[in-house]
Write an enzyme that holds these catalytic residues in place. Structure first.
Site, PDB file in Angstrom:
ATOM      1  N   CYS A 132      -2.248   1.708   6.589  1.00  0.00           N
ATOM      2  CA  CYS A 132      -1.824   1.224   5.266  1.00  0.00           C
ATOM      3  C   CYS A 132      -0.342   0.868   5.284  1.00  0.00           C
ATOM      4  O   CYS A 132       0.518   1.751   5.238  1.00  0.00           O
ATOM      5  CB  CYS A 132      -2.099   2.291   4.213  1.00  0.00           C
ATOM      6  SG  CYS A 132      -1.489   1.834   2.585  1.00  0.00           S
ATOM      7  N   CYS A 135       1.528   1.844   2.059  1.00  0.00           N
ATOM      8  CA  CYS A 135       1.839   3.273   1.932  1.00  0.00           C
ATOM      9  C   CYS A 135       2.979   3.669   2.881  1.00  0.00           C
ATOM     10  O   CYS A 135       3.838   4.456   2.518  1.00  0.00           O
ATOM     11  CB  CYS A 135       0.635   4.137   2.280  1.00  0.00           C
ATOM     12  SG  CYS A 135      -0.936   3.531   1.709  1.00  0.00           S
ATOM     13  N   ASP A 136       2.948   3.166   4.101  1.00  0.00           N
ATOM     14  CA  ASP A 136       3.807   3.738   5.145  1.00  0.00           C
ATOM     15  C   ASP A 136       4.857   2.790   5.712  1.00  0.00           C
ATOM     16  O   ASP A 136       5.675   3.212   6.537  1.00  0.00           O
ATOM     17  CB  ASP A 136       2.921   4.246   6.309  1.00  0.00           C
ATOM     18  CG  ASP A 136       1.971   5.336   5.839  1.00  0.00           C
ATOM     19  OD1 ASP A 136       2.376   6.126   4.963  1.00  0.00           O
ATOM     20  OD2 ASP A 136       0.828   5.385   6.317  1.00  0.00           O
TER      21      ASP A 136
END
Ligand code: NAP
Length: 308
Positions: A132, A135-136
């Site tokens: 992701c 997200c990261d």
């Protein structure tokens, strides 16, 4: 007993909720995690009709869909369903928190990222390996990252990651991308993006974090190890090599093909009163717009089934 239980709150499930709620069916959407399914992992959505051209995040689009469903009286429950009995007039779903009964069920369980399948994958998940970018990505600000895959997801997410990373290398098993031409053009123009053609990842290595990756040439079979720049001491690896449908829960009751749920064009599965929508369904195009269309059709069919 509910009229409709919808399993999953991605675009397919949420749209089914909007249509079922608006049709005054007593409806609940059960989701075990975050709303949005895969679009919750997507930074920009730019091809859903009506979206602003510069795109908006998948999370915000999913939030608006969820609010719209709730506006029509749809109930929301967070639970993880462990087993289902779908045959018969009353469908029964056993969750960790409760048991649910329904006249109809709409399966909108979606799909999850396909593992890269390399050595070290389990060890480094969340410690440099991610599926992701939204997200990261920020964890890799100023660092190098490798993106595995050559489809729309890989190339779009690689472009997104250039907002943070110093350099993004797309590792693709062929010498030609699968991604849509318009997406490819953006990537080829981006000076931060490099390509490792004809390559697959066989291993990721490191101590606490990833500091080396082993690539295998798919033509010659040769392997080469790329180490992190000593100044960085680490890099990120993002996997985007497709998805696997989430069907474990009902695979013994519902007809599948290549792992995906088989439906007719009105989203009917092999069991009367049970429908499937979105990425879990066998279909030719998995997009927000097709998931939403599936959801609308399934909800209307559920209404007809209940009336009948
Ligand atoms: P995808 O289209 O299935 O592409 C998967 C990519 O990973 C392909 O390039 C494939 O290589 C590669 N791959 C598959 N298995 C592999 C393995 N074991 N090792 C190495 N590489 C492997 O998946 P996706 O990009 O996640 O897209 C999924 C669906 O969502 C598609 O229908 C896509 O169009 C859609 N999507 C659309 C958008 C958009 O419209 N903006 C954005 C994201 C996703 P090959 O090319 O050699 O097969």
């Amino acid at each position: 007993m509910y009229d409709v239980v919808i399993l999953g709150a991605g675009p397919g499930g949420l749209t089914a909720g909007i249509y079922a709620g608006r049709n005054r069916l007593d409806t609940v959407i059960i989701e075990q995690g975050q709303d949005g399914g895969q679009i919750a992992l997507t930074a920009d959505i730019e091809n859903y009709p009506g979206q602003m051209l510069e795109g908006e995040s998948g999370i915000s689009l999913a939030e608006r869909m969820a609010k719209q469903a709730e506006h029509f009286g749809v109930k929301r429950i967070t639970d993880s369903i462990d087993s289902v009995t779908l045959n018969g007039d009353v469908k029964i779903l056993h969750g960790k928190k409760d048991t649910y009964e329904a006249k109809t069920v709409i399966l909108a369980t979606g799909a999850f990222p396909r593992p890269i399948g390399c050595k070290g994958e389990g060890e480094f998940l969340g410690r440099g390996l991610s599926f992701c970018a939204t997200c990261d990505g920020a964890f890799f600000t100023g660092l190098e990252v490798f993106v595995v895959g050559g489809g729309d997801s890989a190339v779009e997410e690689a472009i997104f990651l250039t907002r943070f990373a110093r350099k993004v290398t797309i590792v693709h098993r062929r010498d030609e991308l699968r991604a849509a031409k318009s997406i490819q053009e953006k990537a080829f123009k981006n000076e931060k993006i490099a390509f490792a053609w004809n390559s697959v990842v066989t291993e990721i290595k490191g101590d606490d974090v990833i500091n080396a990756i082993v690539l295998k040439d798919t033509v010659t079979g040769e392997e080469r190890e790329i180490k992190a720049d000593p100044k960085d001491g680490m890099f990120g690896v993002f996997g985007f090599i497709g998805f696997l449908p989430r069907t474990d829960l009902f695979k013994d009751q519902i007809t599948l093909e290549d792992g995906y749920v088989v439906t007719d064009e009105n989203m009917h599965t092999n069991i009367p009163g049970v429908y499937a929508v979105g990425d879990v369904r066998k279909k030719s195009l998995r997009q927000v717009v097709t998931a939403a269309a599936d959801g609308a059709i399934a909800a209307m069919e559920a209404g007809k089934y209940i009336e009948g």
